[in-house]
Enzyme design. Structure first.
Site, mmCIF file in Angstrom:
data_model
loop_
_atom_site.group_PDB
_atom_site.id
_atom_site.type_symbol
_atom_site.label_atom_id
_atom_site.label_comp_id
_atom_site.label_asym_id
_atom_site.label_seq_id
_atom_site.Cartn_x
_atom_site.Cartn_y
_atom_site.Cartn_z
ATOM 1 C CG ASP A 142 -2.018 1.011 1.146
ATOM 2 O OD1 ASP A 142 -2.243 1.551 0.042
ATOM 3 O OD2 ASP A 142 -2.663 1.263 2.177
ATOM 4 C CG HIS A 215 -8.425 0.351 -4.746
ATOM 5 N ND1 HIS A 215 -9.426 1.203 -4.315
ATOM 6 C CD2 HIS A 215 -7.286 0.746 -4.104
ATOM 7 C CE1 HIS A 215 -8.911 2.074 -3.445
ATOM 8 N NE2 HIS A 215 -7.621 1.820 -3.303
HETATM 9 C C1 HEM Z 1 -9.860 -0.972 2.274
HETATM 10 C C2 HEM Z 1 -9.370 0.201 1.955
HETATM 11 C C3 HEM Z 1 -8.235 0.356 1.000
HETATM 12 C C4 HEM Z 1 -7.235 -0.508 0.686
HETATM 13 C C5 HEM Z 1 -6.964 -1.896 1.258
HETATM 14 C C6 HEM Z 1 -6.422 0.136 -0.312
HETATM 15 C C7 HEM Z 1 -5.313 -0.443 -0.889
HETATM 16 C C8 HEM Z 1 -4.638 0.077 -1.979
HETATM 17 C C9 HEM Z 1 -3.623 -0.600 -2.728
HETATM 18 C C10 HEM Z 1 -3.094 -1.996 -2.411
HETATM 19 C C11 HEM Z 1 -3.235 0.221 -3.734
HETATM 20 C C12 HEM Z 1 -2.197 -0.069 -4.820
HETATM 21 C C13 HEM Z 1 -0.799 0.309 -4.421
HETATM 22 C C14 HEM Z 1 -0.610 1.773 -4.169
HETATM 23 O O1 HEM Z 1 -0.438 2.563 -5.100
HETATM 24 O O2 HEM Z 1 -0.672 2.153 -3.026
HETATM 25 C C15 HEM Z 1 -4.001 1.443 -3.614
HETATM 26 C C16 HEM Z 1 -3.886 2.542 -4.436
HETATM 27 C C17 HEM Z 1 -4.542 3.725 -4.236
HETATM 28 N N1 HEM Z 1 -5.537 3.965 -3.335
HETATM 29 FE FE1 HEM Z 1 -6.280 2.652 -1.992
HETATM 30 N N2 HEM Z 1 -6.942 1.368 -0.585
HETATM 31 C C18 HEM Z 1 -8.051 1.550 0.201
HETATM 32 C C19 HEM Z 1 -8.881 2.656 0.232
HETATM 33 C C20 HEM Z 1 -8.643 3.814 -0.464
HETATM 34 C C21 HEM Z 1 -9.404 5.035 -0.336
HETATM 35 C C22 HEM Z 1 -10.605 5.219 0.583
HETATM 36 C C23 HEM Z 1 -8.839 5.955 -1.168
HETATM 37 C C24 HEM Z 1 -9.202 7.386 -1.433
HETATM 38 C C25 HEM Z 1 -10.339 7.949 -1.129
HETATM 39 C C26 HEM Z 1 -7.714 5.304 -1.827
HETATM 40 C C27 HEM Z 1 -6.871 5.921 -2.704
HETATM 41 C C28 HEM Z 1 -5.888 5.283 -3.421
HETATM 42 C C29 HEM Z 1 -5.060 5.940 -4.425
HETATM 43 C C30 HEM Z 1 -5.085 7.405 -4.802
HETATM 44 C C31 HEM Z 1 -4.233 4.947 -4.958
HETATM 45 C C32 HEM Z 1 -3.196 5.127 -6.061
HETATM 46 C C33 HEM Z 1 -3.844 5.067 -7.432
HETATM 47 C C34 HEM Z 1 -2.788 5.287 -8.508
HETATM 48 O O3 HEM Z 1 -2.531 6.458 -8.832
HETATM 49 O O4 HEM Z 1 -2.227 4.288 -8.972
HETATM 50 N N3 HEM Z 1 -7.626 4.023 -1.371
HETATM 51 N N4 HEM Z 1 -4.853 1.332 -2.547
#
Ligand code: HEM
Length: 302
Positions: A142, A215
């Site tokens: 993450d 996601h």
């Molecule tokens: C259960 C809740 C969540 C989990 C387990 C989760 C997990 C992850 C994972 C594994 C990634 C891909 C690796 C990374 O770039 O970090 C990711 C990307 C991302 N997540 Fe989440 N996330 C969650 C909730 C959220 C929420 C609520 C938001 C925003 C409101 C969010 C925003 C983002 C963003 C901006 C990216 C990067 C997208 C990109 O530009 O590639 N995430 N998240």
């Protein structure tokens, strides 16, 4: 009130910690502004062995600044067309403690309550930890797409120089409860389709391999040619009955959180819902503003 704004709260960007604690509060109606100021000033002074970030909800910030108008909007609840819920539990005060020394963190928590109990009621507490190589409990890294160098992190997280809130940061905090056995019951390839990255190496899926409901696809947004970047500092939590992620994001604009949440909940034109919502659900949600150190010093002046 005239406020000089420059240095951000340094705890936002300190990345060496392994133990984290978020505490949310509602202000007691009997507490005077003066008492709240004194409690927070004492807190800052006493807790000098750990990283501490202080954020204010819209009502408390308005009161502290003496402004006639709301400075930013409260977090609003959301619901997808498939029934996924994102409840709102807006609170007045956000404290984020972190350290690479669990002893210092424990001592800070012990010192906290006698200072805060006169003015605030605790509504949420979440203890998080660094899990392996910065992974969420689903096993996926993450933070891979977080901005890399400090200047890029600051650009994504901090209100720009020309703005009255300059050097401050908007915060989104949500407790997400994972359904881990349901997620881990999926094949690795299916899990990768849900997230949009490979599990072992966190390589982004490309072209047709990237599902439009993954996601990453729902959160990698550009609006009017501006990438909706933020700086994420989410922390996994786990006990025997509940496991999940305290989602913690810092942004230069509140609207970026709204845009990403709308996209995840299928509230945008394409109506596509983030598949991650089938495996994890938020049970809380608030927005706060973490003022710059300079603005904070002014706000806490008695
Ligand atoms: C259960 C809740 C969540 C989990 C387990 C989760 C997990 C992850 C994972 C594994 C990634 C891909 C690796 C990374 O770039 O970090 C990711 C990307 C991302 N997540 Fe989440 N996330 C969650 C909730 C959220 C929420 C609520 C938001 C925003 C409101 C969010 C925003 C983002 C963003 C901006 C990216 C990067 C997208 C990109 O530009 O590639 N995430 N998240």
């Amino acid at each position: 009130m005239r406020i000089k704004m420059t240095r951000p709260q340094s705890g936002i960007f300190a990345e060496q910690s392994t133990a984290f604690e978020v505490i949310e509060y509602r202000a007691k109606t009997c507490a005077t502004l003066q008492q709240i100021r004194m409690a927070l000033a004492e807190l800052k002074q006493q807790l000098d062995t750990i990283e501490l970030v202080i954020g204010f909800g819209p009502k408390l910030l308005q009161t502290l600044t003496g402004s006639n108008e709301t400075i930013f909007d409260e977090y609003t609840p959301r619901q997808s067309s498939h029934g996924h819920q994102a409840p709102a539990t807006q609170t007045d005060l956000f404290l984020w403690f972190h350290s690479n020394d669990q002893n210092n963190l424990a001592e800070a928590l012990i010192a906290l309550q006698p200072i805060m109990e006169k003015v605030m009621t605790m509504t949420q507490q979440c203890s998080g930890f660094k899990y392996r190589d910065n992974r969420d409990l689903t096993g996926f890294v993450d933070g891979s797409a977080n901005p890399k160098d400090l200047a890029a992190k600051q650009q994504a997280a901090l209100v720009a120089a020309e703005h009255p809130l300059s050097g401050g940061s908007f915060i989104l905090g949500q407790i997400w409860q994972h359904q881990l056995s349901k997620f881990h019951h999926q094949s690795i390839s299916e899990q990768e389709q849900i997230i949009g990255r490979t599990k072992a190496d966190s390589i982004e899926l490309s072209g047709k391999a990237m599902p439009n409901n993954s996601h990453v696809n729902r959160t990698d947004l550009t609006i009017d040619e501006v990438a909706q970047k933020m700086y994420r500092r989410s922390m996994p939590f786990a006990n025997a009955s509940q496991q999940g992620l305290y989602f913690l994001g810092f942004s230069c604009q509140l609207s970026r959180f709204d845009a990403l949440l709308d996209s995840m909940y299928g509230l945008t034109d394409d109506g596509i819902t983030d598949r991650l919502l089938d495996f994890s659900q938020p049970v809380s949600g608030s927005y706060w503003f973490a003022p710059s150190e300079d603005m904070l010093a002014t706000l806490l002046q008695s």
